[in-house]
Design a protein around this motif. Structure first.
Motif, mmCIF file in Angstrom:
data_model
loop_
_atom_site.group_PDB
_atom_site.id
_atom_site.type_symbol
_atom_site.label_atom_id
_atom_site.label_comp_id
_atom_site.label_asym_id
_atom_site.label_seq_id
_atom_site.Cartn_x
_atom_site.Cartn_y
_atom_site.Cartn_z
ATOM 1 N N LYS A 140 0.859 -1.176 0.000
ATOM 2 C CA LYS A 140 0.000 0.000 0.000
ATOM 3 C C LYS A 140 0.906 1.240 0.000
ATOM 4 N N ILE A 141 1.050 1.851 -1.161
ATOM 5 C CA ILE A 141 1.972 2.968 -1.337
ATOM 6 C C ILE A 141 1.234 4.129 -2.003
ATOM 7 N N ALA A 142 1.470 5.317 -1.515
ATOM 8 C CA ALA A 142 0.970 6.537 -2.162
ATOM 9 C C ALA A 142 2.144 7.497 -2.296
ATOM 10 N N VAL A 143 2.381 7.997 -3.514
ATOM 11 C CA VAL A 143 3.504 8.899 -3.770
ATOM 12 C C VAL A 143 2.974 10.164 -4.425
ATOM 13 N N ILE A 144 3.347 11.304 -3.870
ATOM 14 C CA ILE A 144 2.895 12.596 -4.372
ATOM 15 C C ILE A 144 4.093 13.354 -4.926
ATOM 16 N N ASP A 145 4.132 13.544 -6.239
ATOM 17 C CA ASP A 145 5.170 14.332 -6.909
ATOM 18 C C ASP A 145 6.594 13.884 -6.554
ATOM 19 N N ASP A 146 6.786 12.615 -6.257
ATOM 20 C CA ASP A 146 8.101 12.063 -5.882
ATOM 21 C C ASP A 146 8.692 12.767 -4.662
ATOM 22 N N ALA A 147 7.893 13.543 -3.944
ATOM 23 C CA ALA A 147 8.409 14.350 -2.834
ATOM 24 C C ALA A 147 7.875 13.903 -1.482
ATOM 25 N N LEU A 148 6.735 13.256 -1.468
ATOM 26 C CA LEU A 148 6.122 12.771 -0.235
ATOM 27 C C LEU A 148 5.530 11.403 -0.526
ATOM 28 N N GLU A 194 14.963 11.331 0.556
ATOM 29 C CA GLU A 194 15.399 10.177 -0.214
ATOM 30 C C GLU A 194 14.424 9.012 -0.095
ATOM 31 N N ALA A 195 13.788 8.876 1.054
ATOM 32 C CA ALA A 195 12.835 7.779 1.248
ATOM 33 C C ALA A 195 11.658 7.919 0.295
ATOM 34 N N ALA A 196 11.146 9.122 0.142
ATOM 35 C CA ALA A 196 10.035 9.344 -0.781
ATOM 36 C C ALA A 196 10.461 9.062 -2.216
ATOM 37 N N GLN A 197 11.666 9.465 -2.568
ATOM 38 C CA GLN A 197 12.154 9.207 -3.924
ATOM 39 C C GLN A 197 12.326 7.704 -4.182
ATOM 40 N N SER A 198 12.784 6.971 -3.169
ATOM 41 C CA SER A 198 12.944 5.523 -3.328
ATOM 42 C C SER A 198 11.596 4.825 -3.436
ATOM 43 N N LEU A 199 10.618 5.245 -2.650
ATOM 44 C CA LEU A 199 9.290 4.669 -2.753
ATOM 45 C C LEU A 199 8.644 5.024 -4.084
ATOM 46 N N ALA A 200 8.960 6.205 -4.616
ATOM 47 C CA ALA A 200 8.490 6.560 -5.951
ATOM 48 C C ALA A 200 9.100 5.633 -6.991
ATOM 49 N N GLU A 201 10.375 5.310 -6.837
ATOM 50 C CA GLU A 201 11.031 4.372 -7.750
ATOM 51 C C GLU A 201 10.388 2.992 -7.664
ATOM 52 N N LEU A 202 10.098 2.541 -6.440
ATOM 53 C CA LEU A 202 9.443 1.253 -6.253
ATOM 54 C C LEU A 202 8.063 1.249 -6.899
ATOM 55 N N SER A 219 11.733 15.388 -12.676
ATOM 56 C CA SER A 219 12.971 16.177 -12.593
ATOM 57 C C SER A 219 12.844 17.332 -11.615
ATOM 58 N N GLU A 220 11.637 17.804 -11.406
ATOM 59 C CA GLU A 220 11.413 18.909 -10.481
ATOM 60 C C GLU A 220 10.525 18.441 -9.339
ATOM 61 N N ARG A 221 10.981 18.690 -8.119
ATOM 62 C CA ARG A 221 10.198 18.339 -6.941
ATOM 63 C C ARG A 221 10.031 19.558 -6.066
ATOM 64 N N HIS A 222 8.921 19.621 -5.394
ATOM 65 C CA HIS A 222 8.671 20.722 -4.469
ATOM 66 C C HIS A 222 8.267 20.142 -3.127
ATOM 67 N N ALA A 223 8.402 20.940 -2.101
ATOM 68 C CA ALA A 223 8.104 20.469 -0.755
ATOM 69 C C ALA A 223 6.607 20.220 -0.600
ATOM 70 N N ILE A 224 6.268 19.021 -0.159
ATOM 71 C CA ILE A 224 4.874 18.675 0.131
ATOM 72 C C ILE A 224 4.844 18.052 1.517
ATOM 73 N N TRP A 225 4.220 18.737 2.427
ATOM 74 C CA TRP A 225 4.024 18.182 3.769
ATOM 75 C C TRP A 225 2.812 18.899 4.358
ATOM 76 N N PRO A 226 1.676 18.218 4.476
ATOM 77 C CA PRO A 226 0.479 18.882 4.995
ATOM 78 C C PRO A 226 0.745 19.564 6.335
ATOM 79 N N GLN A 227 0.221 20.758 6.503
ATOM 80 C CA GLN A 227 0.462 21.523 7.729
ATOM 81 C C GLN A 227 -0.056 20.799 8.962
ATOM 82 N N THR A 228 -1.070 19.961 8.786
ATOM 83 C CA THR A 228 -1.668 19.275 9.935
ATOM 84 C C THR A 228 -0.982 17.947 10.255
ATOM 85 N N LEU A 229 0.016 17.547 9.454
ATOM 86 C CA LEU A 229 0.693 16.265 9.667
ATOM 87 C C LEU A 229 1.848 16.445 10.639
#
Length: 277
Positions: A140-148, A194-202, A219-229
């Motif tokens: 069960k994997i969810a990847v958002i923009d290879d950043a989260l 790096e963990a998010a990028q590796s899970l994106a690769e998987l 090639s381009e990643r931006h910071a994604i981290w919900p404020q409530t997390l």
């Protein structure tokens, strides 16, 4: 404050894990009420790509039934469709265990969503049949923009939403038909770096194995981290641990088993074992 336990010698790439990778932020998420809400918040921030890998998806599941109001639909199917409409550069990839599709036949509007998604241009739903006879996929994997990335034990389907209180009678936990659902306990994790990028690769490897389509990394990643997390750990290394069967072009991987046995062997005082339900 959560005490950080040393894993020196336990996380061994090639033996007990696939990779040891760095994260700037790591969040432990307990139960699907929190997970569904945080996943929804993260997907709203997506710009280019969302990848959802699961055993099952149900388009009727509400992502945040406790929210009082929102400009976004709360049912998973309507939310994804609306998200793509509002994000013209966004591509959504959903990979689902193939035999699980049989369960969708009696799910109200779900078959209509699946038909639209399987024929759509920016929502890509595929069924994964690359597994031994009698087996199933349970990542069960969810990847958002290879950043989260989120990775754990919770599927976006009926009977998973619950709060940590696990009340015997909770109307918010009812199925889309209105039937009561039993309490359900589970957990997942959110990571960046790096963990998010590796899970994106998987996730891309799973997609290519199931469909033959190779997706490039972003090639381009931006910071994604919900404020409530809420972050549990900062600036740590984590191990990514897999189980996968032997198949054409793929060797058997039993890292989960190896890590579990290694962790038990290192125990000195107690062992805590937690079940899903």
């Amino acid at each position: 404050m959560v005490e950080q336990i040393s894993t020196q010698g336990l996380i061994r790439p090639g033996r007990t894990c696939w990779r040891s990778v760095h994260v700037d932020r790591f969040a432990l998420i307990v139960d699907a009420a929190e997970y569904f809400a945080q996943l929804k918040a993260a997907m709203i921030l997506a710009r280019k790509r969302i990848m959802l890998i699961g055993w099952d998806f149900d388009t009727r599941v509400r992502l945040d039934p406790e929210a009082k109001s929102s400009i976004w639909p709360d049912k998973f199917g309507s939310f994804i469709s609306t998200l793509v409409e509002r994000r013209p550069d966004l591509q959504v990839y959903l990979l689902k265990w193939d035999l699980g599709i049989l369960k969708t036949l009696g799910r109200g509007a779900t078959p209509l969503f699946i038909l639209n998604w399987m024929t759509g241009k920016r929502i890509h739903l595929r069924l994964d049949s690359v597994h031994p006879l009698g087996a199933c996929h349970h990542q069960k994997i969810a990847v958002i923009d290879d950043a989260l990335a989120f990775c754990g034990g919770i599927d976006l389907t009926v009977g998973r939403w619950d709060t940590p209180e696990h009340r015997d009678e909770d109307r918010r936990r009812a199925s889309p038909w209105g039937f009561a659902q039993p309490p359900w306990h589970d957990a997942t994790a959110a990571v960046d770096g790096e963990a998010a990028q590796s899970l994106a690769e998987l996730a891309r490897e799973r997609w290519e194995s199931a469909t033959g389509e190779r997706l490039p990394p972003l090639s381009e990643r931006h910071a994604i981290w919900p404020q409530t997390l809420q972050t549990t750990f900062h600036d740590v290394n984590v191990g990514i641990v897999r189980t996968q069967p032997k198949s054409d072009g793929q060797t058997e991987v039993r890292e989960v088993e190896a890590l579990t046995l290694a962790a038990i062997a290192r125990a000195h005082r107690f062992i805590y074992v937690e079940s899903q339900t």
